[in-house]
Scaffold this motif. Structure first.
Motif, PDB file in Angstrom:
ATOM      1  N   GLN A 125      66.636 -41.297  54.955  1.00  0.00           N
ATOM      2  CA  GLN A 125      65.984 -41.604  53.688  1.00  0.00           C
ATOM      3  C   GLN A 125      64.543 -42.050  53.904  1.00  0.00           C
ATOM      4  OE1 GLN A 125      67.239 -40.902  50.707  1.00  0.00           O
ATOM      5  NE2 GLN A 125      69.096 -40.140  51.727  1.00  0.00           N
ATOM      6  N   ARG A 126      64.256 -42.634  55.055  1.00  0.00           N
ATOM      7  CA  ARG A 126      62.887 -43.019  55.374  1.00  0.00           C
ATOM      8  C   ARG A 126      62.009 -41.758  55.512  1.00  0.00           C
ATOM      9  NH1 ARG A 126      60.633 -47.637  58.087  1.00  0.00           N
ATOM     10  NH2 ARG A 126      62.743 -48.454  58.361  1.00  0.00           N
ATOM     11  N   TRP A 127      62.567 -40.726  56.166  1.00  0.00           N
ATOM     12  CA  TRP A 127      61.831 -39.470  56.286  1.00  0.00           C
ATOM     13  C   TRP A 127      61.631 -38.839  54.919  1.00  0.00           C
ATOM     14  CZ3 TRP A 127      62.926 -34.418  54.917  1.00  0.00           C
ATOM     15  CH2 TRP A 127      62.058 -33.442  55.415  1.00  0.00           C
ATOM     16  N   ILE A 128      62.655 -38.832  54.087  1.00  0.00           N
ATOM     17  CA  ILE A 128      62.552 -38.271  52.741  1.00  0.00           C
ATOM     18  C   ILE A 128      61.444 -38.977  51.957  1.00  0.00           C
ATOM     19  CG2 ILE A 128      63.737 -38.059  50.525  1.00  0.00           C
ATOM     20  CD1 ILE A 128      66.334 -37.591  52.085  1.00  0.00           C
ATOM     21  N   GLY A 129      61.393 -40.307  52.053  1.00  0.00           N
ATOM     22  CA  GLY A 129      60.370 -41.054  51.327  1.00  0.00           C
ATOM     23  C   GLY A 129      58.973 -40.763  51.840  1.00  0.00           C
ATOM     24  N   ARG A 130      58.802 -40.637  53.138  1.00  0.00           N
ATOM     25  CA  ARG A 130      57.473 -40.412  53.706  1.00  0.00           C
ATOM     26  C   ARG A 130      56.986 -38.994  53.468  1.00  0.00           C
ATOM     27  NH1 ARG A 130      55.433 -38.193  58.415  1.00  0.00           N
ATOM     28  NH2 ARG A 130      57.516 -37.945  59.332  1.00  0.00           N
ATOM     29  N   VAL A 131      57.875 -38.011  53.695  1.00  0.00           N
ATOM     30  CA  VAL A 131      57.440 -36.604  53.686  1.00  0.00           C
ATOM     31  C   VAL A 131      57.576 -35.971  52.308  1.00  0.00           C
ATOM     32  CG1 VAL A 131      57.893 -34.319  54.645  1.00  0.00           C
ATOM     33  CG2 VAL A 131      57.959 -36.326  56.137  1.00  0.00           C
TER      34      VAL A 131
END
Length: 369
Positions: free
Chosen positions: A361-367
């Protein structure tokens, strides 16, 4: 993309690679011709089979490698106009020769001076050959993006036969299942051609000559060993075993390059495993049986000598990559769908970072924002 959470041009992975270009110690360190000859001399023979059966295996793998292309592209949505190259079906010595050739090109050793190779590369070549001989008994297939205009898809026939016999699964289904994984790698690189150069650039950083005093490197190594005595070792394969000790001895640029390669490998392997299962029983009827049997085989205990070799060669870290990478891809695709997941192949800035593999979810939020 979330601009606030993304790297700037001065701080991203691409900029890091540009800042740390220097002299490489990898070129010529290993004589890969010696490695290929040594590995081929040491490798044990594969399972016994008749000439007729061996020829049938080769023919079926060739067909399966082409048949896998359609389902892989349908599931991934990764399309391009590149030709579908014919797979190379090899035995164990054939894989050793191909792997040595690929490593020579990746490290620039194929262009190293003859004098340097003659005096510096042969002892290391013998050692590398012994490692290739060990690995050649376990590799089922491999996509090599560094040889040929469209890369090379290798399938190691005797190893595939040995594993399908050991697992007691349908040979035809298992051969197609293996091809689905390896063809996924081919599709990854053909759809994102920048990946090969990204890998090469990070390998060059790993091999740079630095001016750091030996005392500082030893200091980090001692601190790492001391910390391991007093704290639990994390599940991250990059922090365990020989890989973890290697990271501890490296200066920040080399450690960051290794982390980038580990994260890329985790993504590539996890994505390929996800695709293998997503294709489903309509293409591989016994896919669930194969997956269950194969996962049990991965977890099977090995004898002490094999455990040492696996640790030294990073095999255990690679097995962990499949598990962690697949969990990442499963969650992202489950949350946003395959089309939006494919943003990951845009450039180096959209690849998952170390802290994002365990927290998709951290990747989803950043990218994806």
């Amino acid at each position: 993309m979330d601009q606030e959470g993304s790297d700037t041009a001065e701080s991203g992975p691409v900029a890091a690679l540009e800042r740390h270009k220097g002299r490489s110690v990898l070129s010529g360190v290993i004589d890969w011709q010696v490695a290929a000859k040594t590995g081929s001399a040491l490798v044990p023979s594969g399972p016994r089979t008749s000439r007729y059966s061996a020829e049938r295996v080769v023919a079926e793998l060739a067909v399966a490698s082409e048949r896998a292309e359609g389902p892989v592209r349908a599931v991934t949505g990764l399309l391009d106009d590149r030709p579908v190259p014919t797979a190379r079906i090899v035995d164990r010595p054939g894989w050793i020769g191909a792997a040595a050739d690929s490593m020579a090109q990746l490290t620039g050793s194929d262009t190293a001076s003859a004098t340097r190779k003659r005096f510096a590369g042969k002892p290391a070549g013998v050692q590398a050959g012994a490692m290739l001989a060990f690995l050649s008994t376990a590799i089922l297939g491999q996509y090599d993006p560094f040889t040929g205009p469209d890369g090379t898809l290798l399938l190691v026939a005797p190893n595939i036969v040995a594993v399908e016999r050991a697992l007691g699964v349908s040979p035809s289904d298992f051969r197609l299942w293996v091809c689905l994984h390896e063809v996924t790698h081919r599709v990854q690189f053909s759809s994102a051609p920048w990946l090969a150069e990204y890998m090469r650039a990070n390998v060059e950083v790993l091999g740079e000559v630095g001016d750091e005093p030996l005392t500082e490197m030893l200091s980090r190594l001692v601190a790492e060993v001391r910390d391991r005595r007093h704290s639990a070792i994390p599940d991250d394969p990059a922090a365990r075993g020989v890989v973890g000790l290697l990271r501890a001895t490296q200066a920040p640029p080399q450690r960051e390059a290794l982390d980038r390669l580990l994260m890329l490998g985790t993504l590539l392997e996890g994505h390929a495993d996800h695709v293998m299962d997503a294709v489903g029983p309509s293409v591989v009827p016994s896919v669930e049986q194969i997956r269950t049997a194969f996962d049990q085989r991965r977890k099977r205990p090995t004898n002490p000598v094999q455990r040492i070799l696996r640790a030294l060669l990073g095999v255990d870290a690679k097995v962990a990559q499949y598990v962690r990478g697949k969990a990442f891809v499963d969650e992202v695709v489950g949350s946003v769908g395959m089309a939006r997941f494919n943003t990951v192949w845009t450039d180096a800035e959209t690849l998952p970072r170390v802290d994002e593999i365990e927290d998709p979810q951290r990747w989803i939020g950043r990218v994806l924002g």
